[in-house]
Design a protein around this motif. Structure first.
Motif, PDB file in Angstrom:
ATOM      1  N   UNK A  69     -90.971 -13.723  -5.171  1.00 32.60           N
ATOM      2  CA  UNK A  69     -89.711 -13.144  -5.622  1.00 32.60           C
ATOM      3  C   UNK A  69     -89.308 -12.002  -4.676  1.00 32.60           C
ATOM      4  N   UNK A  70     -88.033 -11.970  -4.241  1.00 36.24           N
ATOM      5  CA  UNK A  70     -87.602 -10.915  -3.339  1.00 36.24           C
ATOM      6  C   UNK A  70     -87.311  -9.621  -4.106  1.00 36.24           C
ATOM      7  N   UNK A  71     -87.182  -8.523  -3.373  1.00 36.25           N
ATOM      8  CA  UNK A  71     -87.029  -7.224  -4.014  1.00 36.25           C
ATOM      9  C   UNK A  71     -85.716  -7.130  -4.782  1.00 36.25           C
ATOM     10  N   UNK A  72     -84.678  -7.827  -4.317  1.00 33.83           N
ATOM     11  CA  UNK A  72     -83.399  -7.798  -5.023  1.00 33.83           C
ATOM     12  C   UNK A  72     -83.529  -8.409  -6.415  1.00 33.83           C
ATOM     13  N   UNK A  73     -84.191  -9.559  -6.513  1.00 35.19           N
ATOM     14  CA  UNK A  73     -84.369 -10.200  -7.807  1.00 35.19           C
ATOM     15  C   UNK A  73     -85.279  -9.355  -8.709  1.00 35.19           C
ATOM     16  N   UNK A  74     -86.318  -8.782  -8.122  1.00 33.20           N
ATOM     17  CA  UNK A  74     -87.193  -7.899  -8.892  1.00 33.20           C
ATOM     18  C   UNK A  74     -86.406  -6.714  -9.446  1.00 33.20           C
ATOM     19  N   UNK A  75     -85.519  -6.175  -8.606  1.00 34.49           N
ATOM     20  CA  UNK A  75     -84.698  -5.053  -9.039  1.00 34.49           C
ATOM     21  C   UNK A  75     -83.800  -5.440 -10.215  1.00 34.49           C
ATOM     22  N   UNK A  76     -83.119  -6.568 -10.102  1.00 37.37           N
ATOM     23  CA  UNK A  76     -82.197  -7.002 -11.156  1.00 37.37           C
ATOM     24  C   UNK A  76     -82.966  -7.281 -12.451  1.00 37.37           C
ATOM     25  N   UNK A  77     -84.120  -7.900 -12.346  1.00 36.43           N
ATOM     26  CA  UNK A  77     -84.928  -8.175 -13.540  1.00 36.43           C
ATOM     27  C   UNK A  77     -85.318  -6.869 -14.243  1.00 36.43           C
ATOM     28  N   UNK A  78     -85.693  -5.869 -13.459  1.00 34.50           N
ATOM     29  CA  UNK A  78     -86.053  -4.579 -14.044  1.00 34.50           C
ATOM     30  C   UNK A  78     -84.857  -3.863 -14.636  1.00 34.50           C
ATOM     31  N   UNK A  79     -83.697  -4.014 -14.001  1.00 38.22           N
ATOM     32  CA  UNK A  79     -82.480  -3.400 -14.518  1.00 38.22           C
ATOM     33  C   UNK A  79     -82.113  -3.994 -15.879  1.00 38.22           C
ATOM     34  N   UNK A  80     -82.281  -5.293 -15.997  1.00 38.68           N
ATOM     35  CA  UNK A  80     -82.027  -5.948 -17.284  1.00 38.68           C
ATOM     36  C   UNK A  80     -82.919  -5.346 -18.365  1.00 38.68           C
ATOM     37  N   UNK A  81     -84.177  -5.160 -18.060  1.00 41.00           N
ATOM     38  CA  UNK A  81     -85.099  -4.559 -19.031  1.00 41.00           C
ATOM     39  C   UNK A  81     -84.643  -3.154 -19.404  1.00 41.00           C
ATOM     40  N   UNK A  82     -84.164  -2.389 -18.418  1.00 39.97           N
ATOM     41  CA  UNK A  82     -83.699  -1.022 -18.691  1.00 39.97           C
ATOM     42  C   UNK A  82     -82.501  -1.040 -19.634  1.00 39.97           C
ATOM     43  N   UNK A  83     -81.597  -1.995 -19.437  1.00 39.79           N
ATOM     44  CA  UNK A  83     -80.464  -2.117 -20.356  1.00 39.79           C
ATOM     45  C   UNK A  83     -80.944  -2.444 -21.766  1.00 39.79           C
ATOM     46  N   UNK A  84     -81.853  -3.402 -21.866  1.00 46.23           N
ATOM     47  CA  UNK A  84     -82.370  -3.781 -23.182  1.00 46.23           C
ATOM     48  C   UNK A  84     -83.054  -2.605 -23.878  1.00 46.23           C
ATOM     49  N   UNK A  85     -83.831  -1.840 -23.108  1.00 46.34           N
ATOM     50  CA  UNK A  85     -84.586  -0.728 -23.686  1.00 46.34           C
ATOM     51  C   UNK A  85     -83.691   0.421 -24.138  1.00 46.34           C
ATOM     52  N   UNK A  86     -82.459   0.471 -23.601  1.00 47.89           N
ATOM     53  CA  UNK A  86     -81.547   1.560 -23.932  1.00 47.89           C
ATOM     54  C   UNK A  86     -80.356   1.103 -24.773  1.00 47.89           C
ATOM     55  N   UNK A  87     -80.538  -0.006 -25.467  1.00 46.99           N
ATOM     56  CA  UNK A  87     -79.507  -0.461 -26.383  1.00 46.99           C
ATOM     57  C   UNK A  87     -78.342  -1.186 -25.742  1.00 46.99           C
ATOM     58  N   UNK A  88     -78.517  -1.636 -24.510  1.00 46.18           N
ATOM     59  CA  UNK A  88     -77.423  -2.285 -23.805  1.00 46.18           C
ATOM     60  C   UNK A  88     -77.548  -3.792 -23.719  1.00 46.18           C
ATOM     61  N   UNK A  89     -78.270  -4.399 -24.647  1.00 47.09           N
ATOM     62  CA  UNK A  89     -78.497  -5.844 -24.601  1.00 47.09           C
ATOM     63  C   UNK A  89     -77.187  -6.625 -24.627  1.00 47.09           C
ATOM     64  N   UNK A  90     -76.266  -6.255 -25.487  1.00 48.05           N
ATOM     65  CA  UNK A  90     -74.988  -6.961 -25.595  1.00 48.05           C
ATOM     66  C   UNK A  90     -74.191  -6.851 -24.305  1.00 48.05           C
ATOM     67  N   UNK A  91     -74.131  -5.652 -23.754  1.00 46.58           N
ATOM     68  CA  UNK A  91     -73.391  -5.438 -22.514  1.00 46.58           C
ATOM     69  C   UNK A  91     -73.998  -6.246 -21.369  1.00 46.58           C
TER      70      UNK A  91
END
Length: 203
Positions: free
Chosen positions: A1-23
């Motif tokens: 997995x490249x760093x860009x995809x790793x970054x996006x995957x982690x960003x998704x988790x950050x949104x989920x963890x901060x109540x941004x799942x819907x967004x």
């Protein structure tokens, strides 16, 4: 997995963890990567464009009032060395459209016109040789801060370093030696620019 995809995957988790799942889910549903034509034009304008930025744009072609189909989004996507300070990712077309914008207002930084404005010594002082790629604007439409990849550093800098411009008080600083290192910094900082309050503000 490249760093860009790793970054996006982690960003998704950050949104989920901060109540941004819907967004995030709405964004993920409509977003797409840059076209092959835009990618080729970017490579033509910036032959040394980092592979990781191209990979990122192939996943998502911008989050800065970007229209995908019939929906326009403004999604917080990047940060900097300033804790909790979010930015939008420009699309491939926006990167090309803003290629020379800095030249219209930023010469005073490169020439060090004012002694009280901090400018890293790794930034060149020859305005004619300037070659920057503008890839991100802060949440107030870039009025306070913008991010650049620098392909024309001074002898004390590194080609491909990431610069942060900040307004009021003005400063121009190097935040990472490369775009890869920049993404890694944001991941190491736990995507601290994504907060519950920030997500609620942009819902």
């Amino acid at each position: 997995m490249n760093i860009a995809q790793t970054y996006v995957d982690g960003l998704k988790e950050a949104y989920y963890e901060n109540g941004g799942e819907k967004q995030w889910n709405n964004f993920e549903r409509i977003m797409h990567g840059a076209s092959d034509g835009d990618m080729e034009r970017l490579r033509s304008l910036y032959p040394d464009i980092p592979k990781s930025l191209l990979q990122l744009l192939k996943i998502v072609d911008g989050t800065y009032w970007r229209k995908y189909g019939e929906e326009k989004i403004a999604l917080l996507f990047l940060g900097s060395d300033m804790e909790g300070y979010p930015y939008f990712l420009l699309s491939a077309q926006q990167i090309m459209d803003t290629k020379d914008n800095f030249r219209a207002w930023g010469e005073y930084l490169i020439t060090r016109e004012f002694d009280d404005i901090p400018v890293d010594e790794g930034v060149c002082d020859n305005f004619d040789k300037l070659c920057w790629l503008h890839f991100a604007d802060c949440v107030n439409n870039g009025g306070t801060s913008q991010l650049f990849i620098d392909f024309s550093p001074s002898a004390k800098g590194k080609r491909g370093q990431v610069l942060r411009y900040l307004h009021d008080p003005d400063e121009l600083v190097i935040v990472a030696d490369s775009f890869d290192a920049y993404l890694q910094m944001l991941m190491d900082n736990g995507y601290d620019f994504i907060t519950e309050d920030g997500i609620e503000e942009w819902e």
